[in-house]
Write an enzyme that holds these catalytic residues in place. Structure first.
Site, PDB file in Angstrom:
ATOM      1  CG  ASN A 111      19.594  59.729  31.045  1.00  0.00           C
ATOM      2  OD1 ASN A 111      19.351  59.441  32.149  1.00  0.00           O
ATOM      3  ND2 ASN A 111      18.162  59.737  30.263  1.00  0.00           N
ATOM      4  CB  THR A 156      51.903  19.887  21.559  1.00  0.00           C
ATOM      5  OG1 THR A 156      52.412  18.594  21.307  1.00  0.00           O
ATOM      6  CG2 THR A 156      53.046  20.623  20.654  1.00  0.00           C
ATOM      7  CG  HIS A 157      48.765  17.114  23.113  1.00  0.00           C
ATOM      8  ND1 HIS A 157      47.387  16.996  22.937  1.00  0.00           N
ATOM      9  CD2 HIS A 157      49.322  17.383  22.083  1.00  0.00           C
ATOM     10  CE1 HIS A 157      47.075  16.910  21.453  1.00  0.00           C
ATOM     11  NE2 HIS A 157      48.375  17.216  21.068  1.00  0.00           N
ATOM     12  CB  SER A 278      51.212  25.669  54.567  1.00  0.00           C
ATOM     13  OG  SER A 278      50.617  24.746  55.577  1.00  0.00           O
ATOM     14  CE  LYS A 284      52.690  23.128  49.865  1.00  0.00           C
ATOM     15  NZ  LYS A 284      51.301  23.237  49.661  1.00  0.00           N
ATOM     16  CG  ASN A 286      51.724  26.888  49.258  1.00  0.00           C
ATOM     17  OD1 ASN A 286      52.139  25.970  48.722  1.00  0.00           O
ATOM     18  ND2 ASN A 286      51.123  27.213  50.360  1.00  0.00           N
ATOM     19  CD  GLU A 291      48.304  28.787  43.903  1.00  0.00           C
ATOM     20  OE1 GLU A 291      48.694  27.606  43.735  1.00  0.00           O
ATOM     21  OE2 GLU A 291      47.981  29.301  44.799  1.00  0.00           O
ATOM     22  CD  GLN A 323      22.424  53.683  39.436  1.00  0.00           C
ATOM     23  OE1 GLN A 323      22.058  54.694  39.179  1.00  0.00           O
ATOM     24  NE2 GLN A 323      22.092  52.884  40.508  1.00  0.00           N
TER      25      GLN A 323
HETATM   26  N1  ARG Z   1      23.202  57.047  38.221  1.00  0.00           N
HETATM   27  C1  ARG Z   1      22.687  57.032  36.946  1.00  0.00           C
HETATM   28  C2  ARG Z   1      23.562  55.850  36.157  1.00  0.00           C
HETATM   29  O1  ARG Z   1      24.551  55.379  36.698  1.00  0.00           O
HETATM   30  C3  ARG Z   1      22.633  58.186  36.131  1.00  0.00           C
HETATM   31  C4  ARG Z   1      21.277  58.834  36.228  1.00  0.00           C
HETATM   32  C5  ARG Z   1      20.375  58.287  35.447  1.00  0.00           C
HETATM   33  N2  ARG Z   1      19.360  58.950  34.948  1.00  0.00           N
HETATM   34  C6  ARG Z   1      18.101  58.738  35.532  1.00  0.00           C
HETATM   35  N3  ARG Z   1      17.065  59.308  35.043  1.00  0.00           N
HETATM   36  N4  ARG Z   1      17.919  58.199  36.343  1.00  0.00           N
HETATM   37  O2  ARG Z   1      23.101  55.283  35.291  1.00  0.00           O
END
Ligand code: ARG
Length: 459
Positions: A111, A156-157, A278, A284, A286, A291, A323
């Site tokens: 984490n 404008t507009h 085209s 054409k 383009n 775009e 994730q």
């Molecule tokens: N792959 C996870 C992400 O992208 C990270 C790991 C997360 N940790 C866990 N306990 N699953 O968030």
């Protein structure tokens, strides 16, 4: 599937479909360099704090370097069934050096790693977007300087309104991009915060030196709440918002370029190298490039809304939902980068058709406001002048004339306050010259603005 980093408490293998569903390796492999940099800094700190031995740290760092080089030489297959880049690198490390490699994850969680890697990635992406915006600003300013004498209708507009310098119009887009660049720049202090040391959510029993890791990785400061640090994605949302506003500006510019290149306007000619044809209509040519920029704006907005929605119901702290941030971020960064690059090249390859712009400025009563100002300068209240000029415009429309085609006698029929000197006010080419007010389209002001813009860009 490789051995799970969390396999110990499980008695059954993960269902194959769940493995595939759960895995992020397909996209977070892009974070390999960030992940390894984070691991190296963490490892140095563990050694300095005597949590692991100095020799062990050296061994880990050397192996991580080898893994990085192997990835860069494309020697690794990412389809080994790993869950994510964090577990893959840790597995490779343990494969290489065995039990010493198993010590790296002390006082750390994936984490923390994913929050760290994403922040490091964002930091680079922001710098690269800033440089690209700057380049587009340069191109706009150069285009304005090179076509300084061209006067065009301001709208404008989407109705012809008043004559403006083309340079003024282009400088307006420079200003938008300048704010965009500032927004990215100003977001950096909030991105550049170290989450490592959160140890999943609660901090850790090990005496980690978080400041040391922050310094090593070039972070301005460390996060102050471990639960917030692992679950916060504000910095990613901010990037997506900044990217969305930038794309909105590029899309507006694209829209102008598309209109200007139409036969109805004919204000610009696009180089063949930046158009497509085209399959059925041989004539054409383009404007696909603007775009497509306009079109890609939608997907960047989509990423912002998608991550906002992903985040809105998450309890503290980490949840797997986050994730989902990475594909959005990567795609938004890639999209913004290519759009800025291609827009700059596109702008360098257009030419302005002076004749068409002049024609457009001469038809459509663009000097009506000048005429009202003229009458006001002769002492008439502006509201009255506005009304009289409105009547004169109607008179001219009925005779299929422009205001400057009216005789002095015809004009005097509306008010005695008109004199011979009115004709200068009825020349659209002289209109901008009367607007040398800060922020206005007067050539002196626009010139100063371009000079300031160039100075700022070159600083
Ligand atoms: N792959 C996870 C992400 O992208 C990270 C790991 C997360 N940790 C866990 N306990 N699953 O968030």
């Amino acid at each position: 599937m490789a051995q799970k980093v969390w396999g110990g408490r499980f008695q059954k293998d993960t269902d194959g479909m769940v493995d595939r569903f759960n895995a992020s390796i397909g996209f977070d492999r892009r974070l390999y360099a960030q992940d390894i940099a984070g691991s190296i800094a963490h490892c140095r700190m563990l050694a300095k704090q005597a949590i692991i031995d100095e020799e062990e740290a050296l061994e880990i760092i050397e192996a991580l370097g080898e893994i990085k080089r192997a990835i860069e030489r494309d020697e690794l297959s990412f389809n080994e069934g790993h869950e994510d880049i964090h577990s893959l690198i840790e597995d490779l490390l343990i494969d290489k050096i065995g039990v010493v490699g198993e010590k790296l994850h002390t006082g750390r969680s994936r984490n923390d790693q994913v929050a760290l890697d994403t922040r490091l990635y964002m930091r680079d992406a922001i710098h690269s977007v800033i440089d690209l915006i700057k380049n587009t600003q340069f191109v706009l300013i150069t285009l304005a300087e090179d076509n300084f004498d061209i006067i065009m209708p301001g709208y404008t507009h989407l109705q012809r309104a008043q004559p403006v310098l083309l340079a003024h119009h282009l400088h307006a887009f420079h200003e938008m991009l300048k704010r965009d660049r500032e927004r990215f720049q100003e977001s950096l202090p909030r991105v550049n915060v170290l989450p490592l040391g959160s140890a999943a959510l609660a901090g850790t029993t090990f005496d980690l030196d978080r400041e040391m890791v922050a310094k090593e990785l070039g972070f301005d400061r460390i996060s102050e709440n471990s639960m917030d640090a692992v679950s916060d994605r504000d910095f990613a949302l901010e990037f997506l918002f900044n990217a969305s506003v930038l794309m909105m500006h590029l899309s507006r510019l694209s829209e102008e370029l598309i209109i200007w290149s139409s036969q109805e306007f004919g204000f610009i000619t696009i180089s063949d190298a930046f158009c497509t044809g085209s399959s059925i209509m041989p004539q054409k040519k383009n404007p696909d490039v603007p775009e497509l920029i306009r079109g890609k704006t939608g997907r960047v907005y989509g990423h912002l809304i998608s991550l906002l929605t992903t985040m809105k119901g998450l309890p503290l702290a980490y949840n797997k939902d986050t994730q989902e941030d990475k594909e959005a971020l990567f795609d938004a960064a890639d999209t913004v980068e290519i759009c800025l690059g291609v827009m700059s090249r596109f702008l360098e390859a257009i030419t302005f058709n002076g004749g068409r712009l002049r024609e457009a400025v001469e038809k459509g009563f663009l000097v009506a406001t000048d005429l009202a100002d003229y009458l006001t300068s002769k002492g008439m209240p502006f509201r009255k002048a506005h009304e009289i000029v409105g009547e004169m415009v109607l008179f001219a429309i009925e005779r299929e004339k422009e205001l400057s085609d009216l005789t002095l006698d015809e004009m005097k029929g509306f008010t005695r306050q008109i004199g011979e000197d009115v004709y200068d006010w009825l020349d659209p080419m002289s209109s901008p010259k009367r607007r040398n007010i800060p922020g206005g389209t007067g050539p002196e002001i626009v010139k100063k603005n371009l000079e300031r813009a160039r100075r700022e860009l070159e600083a």
